[in-house]
Design a protein around this motif. Sequence first.
Motif, PDB file in Angstrom:
ATOM      1  N   PRO A  11      57.922  34.692  38.005  1.00  0.00           N
ATOM      2  CA  PRO A  11      56.498  34.615  37.063  1.00  0.00           C
ATOM      3  C   PRO A  11      55.704  33.563  37.479  1.00  0.00           C
ATOM      4  O   PRO A  11      54.427  33.679  37.732  1.00  0.00           O
ATOM      5  CB  PRO A  11      57.008  34.169  35.680  1.00  0.00           C
ATOM      6  N   ALA A  12      56.020  32.517  38.176  1.00  0.00           N
ATOM      7  CA  ALA A  12      55.266  31.419  38.666  1.00  0.00           C
ATOM      8  C   ALA A  12      54.293  31.788  40.072  1.00  0.00           C
ATOM      9  O   ALA A  12      53.383  31.315  40.311  1.00  0.00           O
ATOM     10  CB  ALA A  12      56.099  30.293  39.212  1.00  0.00           C
ATOM     11  N   ASP A  13      54.632  32.790  40.460  1.00  0.00           N
ATOM     12  CA  ASP A  13      54.121  33.693  41.707  1.00  0.00           C
ATOM     13  C   ASP A  13      52.951  34.566  41.270  1.00  0.00           C
ATOM     14  O   ASP A  13      52.257  35.034  42.163  1.00  0.00           O
ATOM     15  CB  ASP A  13      54.955  34.422  42.651  1.00  0.00           C
ATOM     16  N   ALA A  14      52.743  34.787  40.220  1.00  0.00           N
ATOM     17  CA  ALA A  14      51.766  35.646  39.344  1.00  0.00           C
ATOM     18  C   ALA A  14      50.333  35.518  40.094  1.00  0.00           C
ATOM     19  O   ALA A  14      49.746  36.434  40.511  1.00  0.00           O
ATOM     20  CB  ALA A  14      51.766  35.525  38.012  1.00  0.00           C
ATOM     21  N   GLY A  15      49.850  34.198  39.991  1.00  0.00           N
ATOM     22  CA  GLY A  15      48.515  33.980  40.555  1.00  0.00           C
ATOM     23  C   GLY A  15      48.184  34.418  42.015  1.00  0.00           C
ATOM     24  O   GLY A  15      47.308  35.297  42.288  1.00  0.00           O
ATOM     25  N   VAL A  17      50.396  36.627  43.552  1.00  0.00           N
ATOM     26  CA  VAL A  17      50.953  37.972  43.944  1.00  0.00           C
ATOM     27  C   VAL A  17      49.442  38.984  43.464  1.00  0.00           C
ATOM     28  O   VAL A  17      49.219  39.648  44.384  1.00  0.00           O
ATOM     29  CB  VAL A  17      52.075  38.450  43.042  1.00  0.00           C
ATOM     30  N   LEU A  18      48.945  38.589  42.532  1.00  0.00           N
ATOM     31  CA  LEU A  18      47.982  39.388  42.018  1.00  0.00           C
ATOM     32  C   LEU A  18      46.623  39.020  42.872  1.00  0.00           C
ATOM     33  O   LEU A  18      45.684  40.164  43.180  1.00  0.00           O
ATOM     34  CB  LEU A  18      47.544  38.999  40.538  1.00  0.00           C
ATOM     35  N   ALA A  19      46.255  37.986  43.380  1.00  0.00           N
ATOM     36  CA  ALA A  19      45.200  37.678  44.162  1.00  0.00           C
ATOM     37  C   ALA A  19      45.452  38.516  45.578  1.00  0.00           C
ATOM     38  O   ALA A  19      44.598  38.974  46.213  1.00  0.00           O
ATOM     39  CB  ALA A  19      45.087  36.090  44.705  1.00  0.00           C
ATOM     40  N   ILE A  20      46.637  38.472  46.062  1.00  0.00           N
ATOM     41  CA  ILE A  20      47.065  39.249  47.522  1.00  0.00           C
ATOM     42  C   ILE A  20      46.885  40.703  47.224  1.00  0.00           C
ATOM     43  O   ILE A  20      46.314  41.392  47.877  1.00  0.00           O
ATOM     44  CB  ILE A  20      48.407  39.102  47.992  1.00  0.00           C
ATOM     45  N   SER A  36      43.276  44.286  40.189  1.00  0.00           N
ATOM     46  CA  SER A  36      44.591  44.438  40.095  1.00  0.00           C
ATOM     47  C   SER A  36      44.946  44.137  38.436  1.00  0.00           C
ATOM     48  O   SER A  36      43.940  43.637  37.873  1.00  0.00           O
ATOM     49  CB  SER A  36      45.322  43.054  40.790  1.00  0.00           C
ATOM     50  N   PRO A  37      46.021  44.283  38.151  1.00  0.00           N
ATOM     51  CA  PRO A  37      46.296  44.539  36.596  1.00  0.00           C
ATOM     52  C   PRO A  37      46.679  43.019  36.263  1.00  0.00           C
ATOM     53  O   PRO A  37      46.675  42.039  36.896  1.00  0.00           O
ATOM     54  CB  PRO A  37      47.712  45.280  36.526  1.00  0.00           C
ATOM     55  N   ALA A  38      46.591  42.729  34.848  1.00  0.00           N
ATOM     56  CA  ALA A  38      47.302  41.598  34.387  1.00  0.00           C
ATOM     57  C   ALA A  38      48.771  41.485  34.633  1.00  0.00           C
ATOM     58  O   ALA A  38      49.255  42.255  35.009  1.00  0.00           O
ATOM     59  CB  ALA A  38      46.962  41.623  32.711  1.00  0.00           C
ATOM     60  N   TRP A  39      49.319  40.354  34.412  1.00  0.00           N
ATOM     61  CA  TRP A  39      50.430  39.759  35.062  1.00  0.00           C
ATOM     62  C   TRP A  39      51.409  40.840  34.058  1.00  0.00           C
ATOM     63  O   TRP A  39      52.402  41.249  34.630  1.00  0.00           O
ATOM     64  CB  TRP A  39      50.870  38.439  35.149  1.00  0.00           C
ATOM     65  N   GLU A  40      51.119  40.760  32.975  1.00  0.00           N
ATOM     66  CA  GLU A  40      51.890  41.201  31.885  1.00  0.00           C
ATOM     67  C   GLU A  40      52.134  42.827  32.067  1.00  0.00           C
ATOM     68  O   GLU A  40      53.121  43.399  32.069  1.00  0.00           O
ATOM     69  CB  GLU A  40      51.394  41.117  30.407  1.00  0.00           C
ATOM     70  N   GLU A  41      51.255  43.615  32.729  1.00  0.00           N
ATOM     71  CA  GLU A  41      51.152  44.995  33.070  1.00  0.00           C
ATOM     72  C   GLU A  41      51.914  44.949  34.420  1.00  0.00           C
ATOM     73  O   GLU A  41      52.921  45.770  34.405  1.00  0.00           O
ATOM     74  CB  GLU A  41      49.681  45.513  33.387  1.00  0.00           C
ATOM     75  N   PHE A  42      51.454  44.225  34.988  1.00  0.00           N
ATOM     76  CA  PHE A  42      52.320  44.315  36.373  1.00  0.00           C
ATOM     77  C   PHE A  42      53.936  44.183  36.374  1.00  0.00           C
ATOM     78  O   PHE A  42      54.824  44.928  36.782  1.00  0.00           O
ATOM     79  CB  PHE A  42      51.764  43.044  37.358  1.00  0.00           C
TER      80      PHE A  42
END
Length: 175
Positions: A11-15, A17-20, A36-42
């Motif tokens: 989960p700490a990788d979310a920022g 991962v979503l930026a990439i 990109s979706p919100a982390w919760e959706e991803f």
Amino acid sequence: MRPVLIRPMRPADAGRVLAIYQAGIDSGDASFETRSPAWEEFDATRLPGHRHVAVDAGSGDVLGWAAVSAVSSRCVYAGVVEHSVYVDPAARRRGVAAALLQALIRSTEAAGIWTIQSGVFPENGASLRLHERAGFRVVGRRERIGCQHGRWRDVLLLERRSRLAGTGSEPAAAS
């Protein structure tokens, strides 16, 4: 160049991962998505046992990611997933995507998944070559399947069939 390590996505990788993911979307040849979706959706749509990140061995920076989603809730398709692989543009040509794809193949086969599939734009030659080297093949072309920025696009359907998983009489459940 420092080595690339593959580890489970956290989960700490979310920022990162979503930026990439967004950088890939912005390229215009990676996805029909526009953001990109919100982390919760991803997080809710990717199978937890098959999420990997590539990190720079020296800095620990996330360079790319790979993950899978179930293609169907029907039990007959329990061993079939759709995957995504995204690499930070600054980290390309370091073998990141190939390492992520190999990690994904290992984790899915260990879980009894017998088919990995993906849709790739025909113009994305780098992705097509990557997948071919990893044992994927084109099984069809979906013509004018979606409109992107006012332009109808085709998508090539790729799949990789495991030589290990799904060869017995009863499929294992995906995890």
